[in-house]
Design a protein around this motif. Structure first.
Motif, PDB file in Angstrom:
ATOM      1  N   LYS A   1       0.837  -1.203   0.000  1.00 24.89           N
ATOM      2  CA  LYS A   1       0.000   0.000   0.000  1.00 24.89           C
ATOM      3  C   LYS A   1       0.872   1.253   0.000  1.00 24.89           C
ATOM      4  N   GLU A   2       1.997   1.189   0.714  1.00 23.85           N
ATOM      5  CA  GLU A   2       2.906   2.321   0.805  1.00 23.85           C
ATOM      6  C   GLU A   2       3.571   2.612  -0.538  1.00 23.85           C
ATOM      7  N   MET A   3       3.934   1.570  -1.277  1.00 21.41           N
ATOM      8  CA  MET A   3       4.659   1.734  -2.525  1.00 21.41           C
ATOM      9  C   MET A   3       3.749   1.903  -3.738  1.00 21.41           C
ATOM     10  N   LYS A   4       2.471   1.649  -3.573  1.00 26.03           N
ATOM     11  CA  LYS A   4       1.549   1.711  -4.699  1.00 26.03           C
ATOM     12  C   LYS A   4       1.434   3.141  -5.211  1.00 26.03           C
ATOM     13  N   MET A   5       1.549   3.281  -6.505  1.00 25.14           N
ATOM     14  CA  MET A   5       1.426   4.590  -7.124  1.00 25.14           C
ATOM     15  C   MET A   5       0.023   4.724  -7.688  1.00 25.14           C
ATOM     16  N   THR A   6      -0.555   5.880  -7.485  1.00 26.43           N
ATOM     17  CA  THR A   6      -1.889   6.136  -8.002  1.00 26.43           C
ATOM     18  C   THR A   6      -1.889   7.475  -8.711  1.00 26.43           C
ATOM     19  N   ASN A   7      -2.997   7.802  -9.302  1.00 21.40           N
ATOM     20  CA  ASN A   7      -3.143   9.111  -9.924  1.00 21.40           C
ATOM     21  C   ASN A   7      -3.830  10.094  -8.988  1.00 21.40           C
ATOM     22  N   ASP A   8      -4.116   9.683  -7.751  1.00 23.70           N
ATOM     23  CA  ASP A   8      -4.866  10.506  -6.816  1.00 23.70           C
ATOM     24  C   ASP A   8      -3.949  11.333  -5.935  1.00 23.70           C
ATOM     25  N   VAL A   9      -3.546  12.501  -6.415  1.00 26.76           N
ATOM     26  CA  VAL A   9      -2.751  13.425  -5.626  1.00 26.76           C
ATOM     27  C   VAL A   9      -3.706  14.070  -4.625  1.00 26.76           C
ATOM     28  N   PRO A  10      -3.368  14.080  -3.315  1.00 22.07           N
ATOM     29  CA  PRO A  10      -4.277  14.675  -2.343  1.00 22.07           C
ATOM     30  C   PRO A  10      -4.686  16.108  -2.712  1.00 22.07           C
ATOM     31  N   ASN A  11      -3.725  16.922  -3.148  1.00 27.48           N
ATOM     32  CA  ASN A  11      -4.035  18.285  -3.539  1.00 27.48           C
ATOM     33  C   ASN A  11      -3.056  18.705  -4.632  1.00 27.48           C
ATOM     34  N   LYS A  12      -3.549  18.755  -5.870  1.00 29.57           N
ATOM     35  CA  LYS A  12      -2.660  19.094  -6.991  1.00 29.57           C
ATOM     36  C   LYS A  12      -2.121  20.506  -6.889  1.00 29.57           C
ATOM     37  N   GLY A  13      -2.916  21.417  -6.334  1.00 23.91           N
ATOM     38  CA  GLY A  13      -2.458  22.795  -6.173  1.00 23.91           C
ATOM     39  C   GLY A  13      -1.238  22.884  -5.278  1.00 23.91           C
ATOM     40  N   LEU A  14      -1.250  22.130  -4.191  1.00 19.94           N
ATOM     41  CA  LEU A  14      -0.093  22.122  -3.290  1.00 19.94           C
ATOM     42  C   LEU A  14       1.111  21.478  -3.963  1.00 19.94           C
ATOM     43  N   GLU A  15       0.872  20.455  -4.760  1.00 19.85           N
ATOM     44  CA  GLU A  15       1.980  19.797  -5.463  1.00 19.85           C
ATOM     45  C   GLU A  15       2.604  20.743  -6.482  1.00 19.85           C
ATOM     46  N   TRP A  16       1.750  21.485  -7.197  1.00 19.62           N
ATOM     47  CA  TRP A  16       2.252  22.489  -8.137  1.00 19.62           C
ATOM     48  C   TRP A  16       3.027  23.579  -7.396  1.00 19.62           C
ATOM     49  N   THR A  17       2.562  23.946  -6.209  1.00 23.77           N
ATOM     50  CA  THR A  17       3.266  24.951  -5.416  1.00 23.77           C
ATOM     51  C   THR A  17       4.664  24.459  -5.060  1.00 23.77           C
ATOM     52  N   ASN A  18       4.786  23.204  -4.653  1.00 19.97           N
ATOM     53  CA  ASN A  18       6.112  22.661  -4.354  1.00 19.97           C
ATOM     54  C   ASN A  18       6.991  22.632  -5.598  1.00 19.97           C
ATOM     55  N   LEU A  19       6.413  22.306  -6.740  1.00 23.87           N
ATOM     56  CA  LEU A  19       7.174  22.299  -7.982  1.00 23.87           C
ATOM     57  C   LEU A  19       7.715  23.700  -8.272  1.00 23.87           C
ATOM     58  N   ILE A  20       6.883  24.712  -8.103  1.00 22.09           N
ATOM     59  CA  ILE A  20       7.300  26.102  -8.353  1.00 22.09           C
ATOM     60  C   ILE A  20       8.343  26.549  -7.330  1.00 22.09           C
ATOM     61  N   LEU A  21       8.155  26.161  -6.065  1.00 26.55           N
ATOM     62  CA  LEU A  21       9.136  26.508  -5.034  1.00 26.55           C
ATOM     63  C   LEU A  21      10.485  25.866  -5.347  1.00 26.55           C
ATOM     64  N   GLY A  22      10.477  24.620  -5.808  1.00 25.32           N
ATOM     65  CA  GLY A  22      11.720  23.951  -6.194  1.00 25.32           C
ATOM     66  C   GLY A  22      12.400  24.650  -7.353  1.00 25.32           C
ATOM     67  N   ALA A  23      11.615  25.054  -8.341  1.00 25.38           N
ATOM     68  CA  ALA A  23      12.176  25.781  -9.493  1.00 25.38           C
ATOM     69  C   ALA A  23      12.755  27.125  -9.051  1.00 25.38           C
ATOM     70  N   THR A  24      12.081  27.778  -8.127  1.00 23.30           N
ATOM     71  CA  THR A  24      12.577  29.057  -7.600  1.00 23.30           C
ATOM     72  C   THR A  24      13.903  28.866  -6.892  1.00 23.30           C
ATOM     73  N   LEU A  25      14.007  27.814  -6.085  1.00 25.59           N
ATOM     74  CA  LEU A  25      15.265  27.539  -5.387  1.00 25.59           C
ATOM     75  C   LEU A  25      16.373  27.216  -6.388  1.00 25.59           C
ATOM     76  N   ALA A  26      16.052  26.426  -7.397  1.00 23.88           N
ATOM     77  CA  ALA A  26      17.059  26.091  -8.411  1.00 23.88           C
ATOM     78  C   ALA A  26      17.534  27.342  -9.148  1.00 23.88           C
ATOM     79  N   CYS A  27      16.610  28.219  -9.503  1.00 21.41           N
ATOM     80  CA  CYS A  27      16.986  29.458 -10.197  1.00 21.41           C
ATOM     81  C   CYS A  27      17.739  30.418  -9.280  1.00 21.41           C
ATOM     82  N   ALA A  28      17.438  30.368  -7.980  1.00 21.40           N
ATOM     83  CA  ALA A  28      18.123  31.235  -7.021  1.00 21.40           C
ATOM     84  C   ALA A  28      19.613  30.917  -6.948  1.00 21.40           C
TER      85      ALA A  28
END
Length: 127
Positions: A6-33
């Motif tokens: 159950k822990e390793m199972k991958m699904t398409n159900d992201v709890p909150n896509k908006g938060l995931e996109w926010t982390n993606l943008i924060l990571g890109a910001t850190l990389a560009c910084a």
């Protein structure tokens, strides 16, 4: 011993896509910084590597969600939070605050996603 399937199972159900996109943008910001810290190689390399890894795991989570992606981002966020002090650039305000604020944000979002994934009902395997 193998982890719980159950822990390793991958699904398409992201709890909150908006938060995931926010982390993606924060990571890109850190990389560009990283380009803002040319006089501090430890800060620049750390920002670039950690930022790219956050972007990578967030993109993986958006494509096929798994809790390990959130655990990875939680770890990376915590590392970014303490890295200025462990790598010796804590006295430089701009790279220090960039790492601390983005690291705290990424770790918090990953923790929220992990809590939300525990509360979400498991997908049914019936056809």
């Amino acid at each position: 011993m193998l982890p719980d399937s159950k822990e390793m199972k991958m699904t398409n159900d992201v709890p909150n896509k908006g938060l995931e996109w926010t982390n993606l943008i924060l990571g890109a910001t850190l990389a560009c910084a990283a380009f803002m810290f040319p006089g501090l190689p430890a800060a620049a390399w750390n920002a670039g590597i950690v930022g790219v890894l956050i972007v990578t795991w967030s993109a993986v989570a958006l494509y096929r969600y798994a809790t390990w992606t959130e655990w990875s981002n939680l770890t990376l966020g915590c590392w970014a939070l303490v890295a200025p002090f462990l790598l010796g650039f804590g006295s430089a305000p701009t790279p220090m605050w960039t790492h601390v604020l983005i690291g705290a944000s990424v770790a918090t979002i990953a923790a929220i996603q992990l809590m939300a994934s525990r509360k979400a009902p498991a997908p049914s395997s019936s056809s």
